[in-house]
Structure formats: C-alpha cells, structure tokens
Design a protein around this motif. Structure first.
Motif, PDB file in Angstrom:
ATOM      1  N   SER A  65      -3.912  -0.205  -2.791  1.00  0.00           N
ATOM      2  CA  SER A  65      -3.380   1.153  -2.800  1.00  0.00           C
ATOM      3  C   SER A  65      -4.447   2.172  -2.425  1.00  0.00           C
ATOM      4  N   ARG A  66      -4.025   3.315  -1.916  1.00  0.00           N
ATOM      5  CA  ARG A  66      -4.947   4.342  -1.443  1.00  0.00           C
ATOM      6  C   ARG A  66      -5.854   4.855  -2.565  1.00  0.00           C
ATOM      7  N   ASP A  67      -5.305   5.004  -3.757  1.00  0.00           N
ATOM      8  CA  ASP A  67      -6.107   5.497  -4.881  1.00  0.00           C
ATOM      9  C   ASP A  67      -7.223   4.519  -5.233  1.00  0.00           C
ATOM     10  N   VAL A  68      -6.883   3.234  -5.204  1.00  0.00           N
ATOM     11  CA  VAL A  68      -7.876   2.209  -5.525  1.00  0.00           C
ATOM     12  C   VAL A  68      -8.946   2.146  -4.441  1.00  0.00           C
ATOM     13  N   THR A  69      -8.533   2.197  -3.167  1.00  0.00           N
ATOM     14  CA  THR A  69      -9.506   2.132  -2.067  1.00  0.00           C
ATOM     15  C   THR A  69     -10.467   3.320  -2.104  1.00  0.00           C
ATOM     16  N   LYS A  70      -9.967   4.456  -2.571  1.00  0.00           N
ATOM     17  CA  LYS A  70     -10.822   5.638  -2.670  1.00  0.00           C
ATOM     18  C   LYS A  70     -11.984   5.378  -3.620  1.00  0.00           C
ATOM     19  N   TYR A  71     -11.682   4.741  -4.746  1.00  0.00           N
ATOM     20  CA  TYR A  71     -12.729   4.475  -5.739  1.00  0.00           C
ATOM     21  C   TYR A  71     -13.621   3.301  -5.323  1.00  0.00           C
ATOM     22  N   ILE A  72     -13.054   2.347  -4.610  1.00  0.00           N
ATOM     23  CA  ILE A  72     -13.879   1.250  -4.087  1.00  0.00           C
ATOM     24  C   ILE A  72     -14.840   1.790  -3.035  1.00  0.00           C
ATOM     25  N   SER A  73     -14.317   2.651  -2.170  1.00  0.00           N
ATOM     26  CA  SER A  73     -15.146   3.280  -1.141  1.00  0.00           C
ATOM     27  C   SER A  73     -16.287   4.067  -1.785  1.00  0.00           C
ATOM     28  N   PHE A  74     -15.958   4.833  -2.812  1.00  0.00           N
ATOM     29  CA  PHE A  74     -16.967   5.591  -3.555  1.00  0.00           C
ATOM     30  C   PHE A  74     -18.022   4.658  -4.132  1.00  0.00           C
ATOM     31  N   SER A  75     -17.580   3.563  -4.760  1.00  0.00           N
ATOM     32  CA  SER A  75     -18.498   2.636  -5.423  1.00  0.00           C
ATOM     33  C   SER A  75     -19.436   1.961  -4.436  1.00  0.00           C
ATOM     34  N   VAL A  76     -18.893   1.522  -3.286  1.00  0.00           N
ATOM     35  CA  VAL A  76     -19.710   0.833  -2.279  1.00  0.00           C
ATOM     36  C   VAL A  76     -20.769   1.770  -1.711  1.00  0.00           C
ATOM     37  N   LEU A  77     -20.359   2.982  -1.323  1.00  0.00           N
ATOM     38  CA  LEU A  77     -21.298   3.945  -0.741  1.00  0.00           C
ATOM     39  C   LEU A  77     -22.353   4.376  -1.760  1.00  0.00           C
ATOM     40  N   LEU A  78     -21.925   4.577  -3.011  1.00  0.00           N
ATOM     41  CA  LEU A  78     -22.872   4.945  -4.066  1.00  0.00           C
ATOM     42  C   LEU A  78     -23.877   3.826  -4.292  1.00  0.00           C
ATOM     43  N   LEU A  79     -23.391   2.596  -4.296  1.00  0.00           N
ATOM     44  CA  LEU A  79     -24.270   1.448  -4.503  1.00  0.00           C
ATOM     45  C   LEU A  79     -25.293   1.314  -3.384  1.00  0.00           C
ATOM     46  N   LEU A 148     -23.582  -2.420   7.451  1.00  0.00           N
ATOM     47  CA  LEU A 148     -22.491  -3.240   6.943  1.00  0.00           C
ATOM     48  C   LEU A 148     -21.877  -2.603   5.699  1.00  0.00           C
ATOM     49  N   GLY A 149     -22.739  -2.178   4.767  1.00  0.00           N
ATOM     50  CA  GLY A 149     -22.255  -1.546   3.545  1.00  0.00           C
ATOM     51  C   GLY A 149     -21.551  -0.230   3.815  1.00  0.00           C
ATOM     52  N   VAL A 150     -22.142   0.579   4.695  1.00  0.00           N
ATOM     53  CA  VAL A 150     -21.534   1.873   5.032  1.00  0.00           C
ATOM     54  C   VAL A 150     -20.205   1.665   5.751  1.00  0.00           C
ATOM     55  N   GLY A 151     -20.156   0.689   6.653  1.00  0.00           N
ATOM     56  CA  GLY A 151     -18.919   0.393   7.365  1.00  0.00           C
ATOM     57  C   GLY A 151     -17.818  -0.038   6.413  1.00  0.00           C
ATOM     58  N   LEU A 152     -18.163  -0.906   5.462  1.00  0.00           N
ATOM     59  CA  LEU A 152     -17.184  -1.377   4.490  1.00  0.00           C
ATOM     60  C   LEU A 152     -16.673  -0.229   3.625  1.00  0.00           C
ATOM     61  N   GLY A 153     -17.610   0.589   3.136  1.00  0.00           N
ATOM     62  CA  GLY A 153     -17.229   1.699   2.268  1.00  0.00           C
ATOM     63  C   GLY A 153     -16.416   2.767   2.981  1.00  0.00           C
ATOM     64  N   SER A 154     -16.830   3.105   4.189  1.00  0.00           N
ATOM     65  CA  SER A 154     -16.129   4.159   4.930  1.00  0.00           C
ATOM     66  C   SER A 154     -14.832   3.654   5.546  1.00  0.00           C
ATOM     67  N   GLY A 155     -14.798   2.378   5.912  1.00  0.00           N
ATOM     68  CA  GLY A 155     -13.622   1.814   6.561  1.00  0.00           C
ATOM     69  C   GLY A 155     -12.388   1.827   5.686  1.00  0.00           C
ATOM     70  N   MET A 156     -12.589   1.847   4.384  1.00  0.00           N
ATOM     71  CA  MET A 156     -11.448   1.868   3.464  1.00  0.00           C
ATOM     72  C   MET A 156     -10.789   3.235   3.384  1.00  0.00           C
ATOM     73  N   ASN A 157     -11.536   4.255   3.768  1.00  0.00           N
ATOM     74  CA  ASN A 157     -11.006   5.600   3.534  1.00  0.00           C
ATOM     75  C   ASN A 157     -11.453   6.570   4.622  1.00  0.00           C
ATOM     76  N   ILE A 158     -11.276   6.165   5.876  1.00  0.00           N
ATOM     77  CA  ILE A 158     -11.641   7.031   6.995  1.00  0.00           C
ATOM     78  C   ILE A 158     -10.505   7.012   8.014  1.00  0.00           C
ATOM     79  N   SER A 159     -10.148   8.166   8.517  1.00  0.00           N
ATOM     80  CA  SER A 159      -8.982   8.281   9.398  1.00  0.00           C
ATOM     81  C   SER A 159      -9.284   7.935  10.853  1.00  0.00           C
ATOM     82  N   TYR A 160     -10.484   8.260  11.310  1.00  0.00           N
ATOM     83  CA  TYR A 160     -10.834   8.037  12.715  1.00  0.00           C
ATOM     84  C   TYR A 160     -12.151   7.257  12.805  1.00  0.00           C
ATOM     85  N   PRO A 161     -12.105   5.937  12.571  1.00  0.00           N
ATOM     86  CA  PRO A 161     -13.336   5.138  12.555  1.00  0.00           C
ATOM     87  C   PRO A 161     -14.073   5.108  13.885  1.00  0.00           C
ATOM     88  N   TYR A 162     -13.349   5.299  14.981  1.00  0.00           N
ATOM     89  CA  TYR A 162     -14.030   5.238  16.286  1.00  0.00           C
ATOM     90  C   TYR A 162     -15.022   6.387  16.457  1.00  0.00           C
TER      91      TYR A 162
END
Length: 211
Positions: A65-79, A148-162
């Motif tokens: 879900s979008r809410d969960v991905t938001k927090y996963i994205s936050f956690s990955v980027l913070l880590l 790799l970490g930034v891509g994973l974290g941002s890829g979950m919650n970014i509208s225009y990855p290109y």
C-alpha cells in the motif's frame, strides 16, 4: 506540480554525486590520470545500479500500500544517510591512525575493497598513475553502493523516476570531471571531502518523504 518532481530528482542526484566529486578530486591530487572513457564507464555503472534500485522499489510499491511504501522509503533513505555519516566518521578516525599502504592486493580481496573505500587513490593497483578498466570497475562498484539504496528508497515513492536517472548520470559525470580537474589545479595540501554532505541530504530527503 512537475517542478516539485524535478527538484526532488535534482536533490537526490546531487546527494549521490558528492562522492564522485570527492573521489575524483583525490585522483587529481594524487596525479592519477583518469581518461574520460573511464569516468563515463563509472558513471554508467552507477546509473545502471540506481535504475535497478528504482525498478525494484517500483515493483515493491505495486504490491504494498502507498502508506506503507512511504514509510519504507523513509526508512531506507534514512538508513543510507545514517550509514554514510557513520562511515565518514569511521574513515576520519582511521585516517588519523593508518598509514597509506601501496601494496598491490588481489582485486577480490575484501581488505582492498575496504582500503579503496577509505582512500580511492589506492585503486591504482599497479601504481602506474593511470586508472585502468579493472580499477575503474572497482571504483564504480564502490560508488554504486549508495545508488542502490537511494534507488530502492526513492523508487517506492517517486512519480517520475526517469528524471532521477537522467539527472544522476549527467550530474555524476559532471561532478567527476570537475573533481578531477580541481584536484590537478589545487594544492596537494587541500583535502575535499563532501561525502558527509551526501549523508545529510539523504536524511533530509528521507524526512521530506513523510510529507
């Protein structure tokens, strides 16, 4: 707004490009010749790893879900940001206590990987002052870890990855060239280390993901 997505991609690209600036500045200081084709190879490798991370993050966002991905994205980027800051503190501590070891070590030796991460000039394995293909791949791998970490974290919650992929490639390439040129021009007494800034930016971007 589109401009917000562009700015977000630009900030992420800057955050993962400071390592390239500092690394190639070190090569310039050490008078290690880095042909443009090697810089291009390293930039392509880092961008491909970033794209893989984004693709993986995007796939995960499709089943979570979008809410969960938001927090996963936050956690990955913070880590990733915290790890970068901790690594920089460790590097600063080790640099005060270790002497440069120019012994040639096998490419798959972990101790070599660690030493090059600490001092990129050690990637010149044969000490010929020219970065070879094998040495470029080693540096490219080290610089790609954050991507790799930034891509994973941002890829979950970014509208225009290109936007992120394009900006990351060109800014990374530009920073690498600028760093190498500055290193050759400036005094050997000057040391440029902006990797910590990358960590700070990623932590800030992580918190922005919550809003």
């Amino acid at each position: 707004l589109m401009i917000n997505h562009i700015l977000e991609a630009l900030l992420f690209s800057l955050a993962i490009s400071f390592d390239s600036l500092a690394t190639f500045f070190g090569y310039g200081i050490s008078n290690i010749k880095v042909p443009f084709k090697r810089i291009l190879l390293i930039s392509i490798l880092s961008t491909l790893v970033l794209a893989c991370g984004i693709a993986l993050g995007y796939l995960l966002s499709g089943v979570i879900s979008r809410d969960v991905t938001k927090y996963i994205s936050f956690s990955v980027l913070l880590l990733v940001g915290l790890i970068k800051l901790i690594v920089e503190l460790i590097k600063s501590w080790l640099e005060k206590r270790t002497k440069k070891d120019t012994t040639v070590i096998k490419i798959f030796n972990f101790s070599l990987f660690f030493k090059v991460a600490l001092d990129p000039s050690l990637a010149d394995l044969n000490d010929d002052k020219v970065l070879s293909l094998k040495e470029s791949l080693l540096i490219g791998t080290i610089l790609s870890i954050d991507s790799l970490g930034v891509g994973l974290g941002s890829g979950m919650n970014i509208s225009y990855p290109y936007f992120l992929i394009i900006f990351a490639f060109f800014i990374g390439l530009l920073f690498a060239c600028i760093g190498n040129i500055l290193g050759k021009k400036l005094s050997k007494k000057i040391k440029l280390n902006l990797s910590w800034l990358s960590g700070v930016m990623l932590i800030l971007l992580a918190f922005l993901k919550l809003f």
